[in-house]
Design an enzyme around this catalytic site. Structure first.
Site, PDB file in Angstrom:
ATOM      1  N   HIS A  28      38.177  38.325  39.373  1.00 49.32           N
ATOM      2  CA  HIS A  28      38.704  39.619  38.936  1.00 49.32           C
ATOM      3  C   HIS A  28      39.390  40.325  40.107  1.00 49.32           C
ATOM      4  CE1 HIS A  28      35.508  41.325  41.277  1.00 49.32           C
ATOM      5  NE2 HIS A  28      34.676  40.487  40.678  1.00 49.32           N
ATOM      6  N   ASP A  46      33.521  35.664  41.722  1.00 48.69           N
ATOM      7  CA  ASP A  46      33.674  34.935  42.984  1.00 48.69           C
ATOM      8  C   ASP A  46      32.771  33.703  43.077  1.00 48.69           C
ATOM      9  OD1 ASP A  46      31.467  36.643  43.140  1.00 48.69           O
ATOM     10  OD2 ASP A  46      31.657  36.932  45.299  1.00 48.69           O
TER      11      ASP A  46
END
Ligand SMILES: *[C@@H]1O[C@H](CO)[C@@H](O)[C@H](O)[C@H]1NC(C)=O
Ligand SMILES: *[C@@H]1O[C@H](CO)[C@@H](O)[C@H](O)[C@H]1NC(C)=O
Ligand SMILES: *[C@@H]1O[C@H](CO)[C@@H](O)[C@H](O)[C@H]1NC(C)=O
Ligand SMILES: *[C@@H]1O[C@H](CO)[C@@H](O)[C@H](O)[C@H]1NC(C)=O
Ligand SMILES: *[C@@H]1O[C@H](CO)[C@@H](O)[C@H](O)[C@H]1NC(C)=O
Ligand SMILES: *[C@@H]1O[C@H](CO)[C@@H](O)[C@H](O)[C@H]1NC(C)=O
Ligand SMILES: *[C@@H]1O[C@H](CO)[C@@H](O)[C@H](O)[C@H]1NC(C)=O
Ligand SMILES: *[C@@H]1O[C@H](CO)[C@@H](O)[C@H](O)[C@H]1NC(C)=O
Ligand SMILES: *[C@@H]1O[C@H](CO)[C@@H](O)[C@H](O)[C@H]1NC(C)=O
Length: 480
Positions: free
Chosen positions: A62, A336
């Site tokens: 994101h 991540d």
């Protein structure tokens, strides 16, 4: 509230990427905003002569965001302790701001865990940039399917896909775009989602421990002593305070659009030590320094490679007879951890030594700053090459007709270890498929690897169907 001038200043800081200038924002591991590059592999990202990209896929973190609850608590804890200390005499001008510093969130209740404005900008830019770069793979004013992890702690992953779609598709995005947000907690999604570790009980992200702890105890105390030497009064920075200074630099800068004063606190050498702590965090948290965690995104990679082998024109028919032709620009968003697991599976870093806990290997290829920063992106290009179609220039001897795959990390081409015989150091697709199948064989049965005991989980299945079947019962439709 943020004056335009400040915003421009921050953009300039990022823009000043000249090789001779050190930009602290590019050395913050997972905590920096997006930037392209740096070009550390020396391979041109131009499409090699005689080749065309006929299929593209990407997996991105994101975009830039506000802190999560835990991180924000660390900021407010620091703030309250400074306030409680009363008057401080600070003898280093770079630390003088501390007395009057306040956490920058204007509405934490609403902002925490969401995308920030810099995140919006990164994603719109990304959408428009990809549209320009791969315009030949998308027909004007037609539908586009995208994928996102249905990250339950925050809408930021789905929102990233939505904002990307708006940048890519323009004013008709809401009609044209469909995001399949995969529910990775649904047992039916076992090894068939964008957060496969969620159904894997043996998955445990150690945060890089014990290697990162060793490194932290080596590099942080000297910085702590140096900084506390300049602060007089009833306040000391703790080791945790010191460890989040670069984090505050990255977050405050992207949240406000102006350079955070925390960015000037560490010296260049100290920032590089922090950067290495981030490398250890990812390498030993869920990267190549782990034994279960590093395999988690391998089924997704395998599914993608199969899609690349099938080629851009393949249509798929599901059990109900419904026909689906996936887009030729296949974009996915996740977090991540998953991007880092995918990076571990790629084969790009297979030639790297394990990272040591006591010193920084200067020539390492693996740098979290260049990989899993906000909106960090793993891109895959299918190259269709033919020496006859564009003359033989650039090919030298031997035909390179055929299909290749090229891995592009934040706009930089990284070769696959042991497989770069193709144009522009790409890997013949058939060879890459073998490499990935070899890794799958090494990982073995995922039900076993994960010690799945929940009988509702189809633990024997580890093939990914979400790219080719839009009718999965655990996909939630989100519109841009
Ligand atoms: C802080 O300094 C100001 C001015 O020097 C003084 O008036 C005030 O009493 C001090 N406050 C504390 C808590 O020491
Ligand atoms: C949006 O879609 C409508 C209906 O297909 C079309 O008339 C219009 O031109 C599209 N807008 C853009 C900007 O392409
Ligand atoms: C495009 O997507 C919309 C839903 O947003 C759907 O109603 C329409 O049928 C799709 N068009 C085509 C050509 O698939
Ligand atoms: C995702 O799946 C879990 C487990 O089945 C379920 O409890 C949850 O409600 C689902 N989430 C959404 C958004 O549908
Ligand atoms: C700060 O640290 C120094 C050195 O360890 C110590 O002497 C001092 O008492 C500490 N001050 C506070 C307020 O904790
Ligand atoms: C896919 O179809 C297009 C249009 O028919 C064609 O030009 C292209 O060569 C095909 N690609 C492959 C890899 O078959
Ligand atoms: C697998 O899970 C079961 C049930 O939770 C547990 O008893 C067992 O110790 C686990 N085995 C391994 C190897 O983790
Ligand atoms: C699937 O897994 C179960 C136990 O987890 C095992 O009993 C069964 O034989 C497996 N089936 C296949 C086809 O591998
Ligand atoms: C996926 O795995 C299942 C179970 O192992 C198998 O039946 C199916 O054929 C596989 N599908 C693909 C596309 O490989």
């Amino acid at each position: 509230m943020v004056p335009l001038g400040k915003y421009v200043a921050a953009t300039l800081v990022l823009g000043a990427v000249a090789s001779d200038s050190f930009n602290v924002l590019q050395h913050l591991g997972g905590n920096g905003q997006w930037f392209p590059g740096p070009d550390i592999t020396g391979i041109s990202s131009d499409v090699p002569a005689g080749c065309k990209v006929d299929l593209f896929a990407s997996f991105s973190r994101h975009g830039s965001r506000y802190p999560d609850t835990g991180a924000y608590k660390e900021w407010t804890d620091l703030y309250y302790r400074i306030q409680a200390a009363g008057n401080l005499t600070i003898t280093d001008s770079k630390l003088a701001f501390l007395s009057s510093w306040k956490p920058v969130l204007t509405d934490p209740d609403q902002q925490i865990a969401q995308l920030s404005t810099t995140g919006y900008k990164e994603l719109y830019d990304m959408g428009a940039t990809f549209r320009l770069r791969y315009s030949h793979l998308y027909d004007y004013n037609t539908n586009l399917t995208l994928w996102a992890n249905y990250y339950k702690s925050s809408p930021r992953v789905r929102d990233s896909a939505r904002l990307f779609a708006r940048g890519f598709l323009g004013p008709n995005a809401t009609d044209l775009g469909t995001i399949y947000a995969l529910n990775s907690s649904d047992s039916r999604s076992f090894m068939n989602s964008l957060a496969t570790s969620d159904l894997c009980p043996t998955y445990s992200d150690s945060g890089g421990s014990p290697y990162k702890d060793t490194w932290d105890s080596h590099y942080l105390p000297p910085i702590q002593n140096r900084l506390n030497g300049h602060i007089h009064g009833s306040f000391n920075l703790t080791q945790t305070d010191v460890s989040i200074i670069p984090y505050l630099c990255g977050f405050e800068t992207q949240i406000t659009g102006g350079t955070s004063p925390f960015c000037s606190v560490f010296t260049e050498a100290e920032i590089l030590q922090y950067e290495y702590a981030q490398d250890l965090r990812y390498w030993y948290g869920n990267g190549l320094g782990t034994d279960v965690e590093k395999y988690m995104m391998l089924p997704v990679l395998d599914g993608l490679v199969q899609r690349f082998v099938d080629g851009p024109n393949k249509t798929y028919v599901d059990e109900e007879g419904e026909v689906f032709k996936p887009p030729r620009v296949m974009v996915s968003f996740t977090n991540d951890g998953q991007v880092n697991q995918l990076i571990a599976a790629l084969g790009v870093f297979d030639g790297e030594e394990q990272l040591p806990a006591a010193m920084i290997p200067e020539n390492r290829l693996f740098r979290a700053s260049n990989l899993v920063r906000m909106r960090g992106t793993v891109g895959f290009e299918r190259l269709s090459c033919s020496s006859s179609s564009s003359g033989s220039a650039g090919y030298g001897n031997g035909s390179r007709d055929g299909v290749y795959i090229r891995i592009v990390l934040n706009d930089v081409v990284y070769p696959v270890a042991g497989c770069k015989s193709g144009p522009g150091s790409s890997c013949p697709l058939a060879e890459y498929r073998k490499i990935v199948k070899g890794k799958l064989a090494e990982a073995g049965n995922f039900g076993k690897l994960c010690n799945v005991t929940d009988s509702s989980i189809p633990s024997n299945r580890s093939n990914v169907t979400f790219f080719t079947n839009p009718d999965l019962p655990f996909a939630i439709i989100v519109k841009p």
